[in-house]
Design an enzyme around this catalytic site. Sequence first.
Site, PDB file in Angstrom:
ATOM      1  NE  ARG A 107      -4.001  -2.101   2.115  1.00 39.95           N
ATOM      2  CZ  ARG A 107      -3.871  -3.316   2.647  1.00 39.95           C
ATOM      3  NH1 ARG A 107      -2.795  -3.603   3.349  1.00 39.95           N
ATOM      4  NH2 ARG A 107      -4.803  -4.219   2.483  1.00 39.95           N
TER       5      ARG A 107
ATOM      6  CE  LYS B 284      -1.094  13.353 -14.967  1.00 40.63           C
ATOM      7  NZ  LYS B 284      -1.496  13.710 -16.342  1.00 40.63           N
TER       8      LYS B 284
ATOM      9  CD  GLU C  49       5.989  15.266 -23.245  1.00 40.18           C
ATOM     10  OE1 GLU C  49       5.490  16.337 -22.838  1.00 40.18           O
ATOM     11  OE2 GLU C  49       5.304  14.236 -23.409  1.00 40.18           O
TER      12      GLU C  49
ATOM     13  CE  LYS D 223       4.956  16.713 -15.147  1.00 45.04           C
ATOM     14  NZ  LYS D 223       5.105  15.439 -15.872  1.00 45.04           N
TER      15      LYS D 223
ATOM     16  CD  GLU E  57      -4.384  15.686 -15.799  1.00 46.21           C
ATOM     17  OE1 GLU E  57      -5.220  15.169 -16.547  1.00 46.21           O
ATOM     18  OE2 GLU E  57      -3.188  15.377 -15.796  1.00 46.21           O
TER      19      GLU E  57
ATOM     20  NE  ARG F 224       0.355  16.564 -13.195  1.00 44.09           N
ATOM     21  CZ  ARG F 224       1.010  15.765 -12.368  1.00 44.09           C
ATOM     22  NH1 ARG F 224       0.787  15.829 -11.062  1.00 44.09           N
ATOM     23  NH2 ARG F 224       1.902  14.899 -12.819  1.00 44.09           N
TER      24      ARG F 224
ATOM     25  CG  ASN G  53      -2.437  15.743 -20.180  1.00 42.34           C
ATOM     26  OD1 ASN G  53      -1.422  15.067 -20.037  1.00 42.34           O
ATOM     27  ND2 ASN G  53      -3.373  15.826 -19.249  1.00 42.34           N
TER      28      ASN G  53
ATOM     29  CG  HIS H 180       0.076  14.302 -23.895  1.00 37.40           C
ATOM     30  ND1 HIS H 180       0.739  15.465 -24.212  1.00 37.40           N
ATOM     31  CD2 HIS H 180       0.960  13.536 -23.213  1.00 37.40           C
ATOM     32  CE1 HIS H 180       1.979  15.402 -23.737  1.00 37.40           C
ATOM     33  NE2 HIS H 180       2.135  14.246 -23.137  1.00 37.40           N
TER      34      HIS H 180
ATOM     35  CG  HIS I 189      -2.237   9.323 -24.930  1.00 36.10           C
ATOM     36  ND1 HIS I 189      -2.774   9.701 -23.717  1.00 36.10           N
ATOM     37  CD2 HIS I 189      -0.898   9.455 -24.790  1.00 36.10           C
ATOM     38  CE1 HIS I 189      -1.797  10.059 -22.894  1.00 36.10           C
ATOM     39  NE2 HIS I 189      -0.650   9.915 -23.527  1.00 36.10           N
TER      40      HIS I 189
ATOM     41  CG  HIS J  95       4.867   9.765 -24.971  1.00 31.80           C
ATOM     42  ND1 HIS J  95       3.484   9.655 -24.969  1.00 31.80           N
ATOM     43  CD2 HIS J  95       5.153  10.856 -24.213  1.00 31.80           C
ATOM     44  CE1 HIS J  95       2.969  10.624 -24.239  1.00 31.80           C
ATOM     45  NE2 HIS J  95       3.952  11.369 -23.784  1.00 31.80           N
TER      46      HIS J  95
END
Length: 369
Positions: free
Chosen positions: A130, A152, A194, A236, A246, A250, A254, A257, A261, A274
């Site tokens: 955990r 993330k 990026e 960032k 987010e 935030r 993206n 993205h 994606h 990517h």
Amino acid sequence: MPQNTDQPDIMQTLTVNLGDRSYPIHIGPGLLDRADLILPHLAQKRVFIVTNTTVGPLYLDRLSRTLADAGVRITSVVLPDGEAYKNLETLNLIFDALLTDRAERKTTLVALGGGVIGDITGFAAASYQRGVPFIQVPTTLLSQVDSSVGGKTGVNHPLGKNMIGAFWQPQLVLADTDSLNTLPDRELSAGMAEIIKYGLITDAGFFGWLEANIARLMTRDTAALTEAIYRSCDNKARVVAADEREAGLRALLNLGHTFGHAIEAGMGYGNWLHGEAVAAGTMLACDLSCRMGLFTRADCDRAAALFKAANLPTVAPALDAAEYLRHMGEDKKVEGGKLRFVLLRAIGEAFVSESPADLLQQTLTEAVA
């Protein structure tokens, strides 16, 4: 791959400000030899290094020796390399090794590699018992400026990229710029996507700096790369500190993205890097912004020119528009069943919005290969 060996001696450091979970980002050469930077962030002198078959032969022994000489007990696992292995099956290889080695709750996981290793190791750390501490040691330009910062973590599913994961912040990010000397040219370009993104979304001054220095960056001038990494991480870090999970701001990170994606999924994970998909996806976002009357074609051309100078694609692959829409429908920014995009009003000014269906259709049919 040409490079400038006249490296600056001074490490640069900045902080991701998250209260009692704040952590430093150290950027500079020779950091894999700096146990003094790592030891203060270990809950016990025991670490579990996760790397892959490409990075492991280059840097695993070096980092292991640095830690062992400081009295740290080390276990490592070497995963197969590539986006295609960022999945639950590979994640279980980490859990198998942790359980076999009887790793404890204070054992620190160290992600040594690019974005895939950072994401999957971070998710393992968030999940094992955990939650255990982890440290990011990114070795690609893309991971140094993006995926290693912000917490993330996650893995891909056949039906969606990064759809299974958790927010789990590292204790430390250690970006050794020496590792970029062994980075293939294509991977260097992927990282530049990026970096360019940060200029487009929030920092027009940085975008202008990139236009003036792109030749130095592509020849691996160390001083230029260090500055670009620092300014990207600073951009960032400020966004993450303001919106860790987010809820609003935030999401601007993206840019490109949602389209990107879809490109990665449509072409098969790993066929487009990517950063390559983000570059082409950003140009689709620029085109859509222009069609909505928000962004000028002149600024769209500036973005395309900078991506081209970084040897990145500026035209998306000719997937069917319906296929784009299907993959984009799996995006995490979908709300109430409606697609939401990061769009541009100007260089340095991004925002999140829905798009008129007819204009989106035009972008998907007219602005692809």
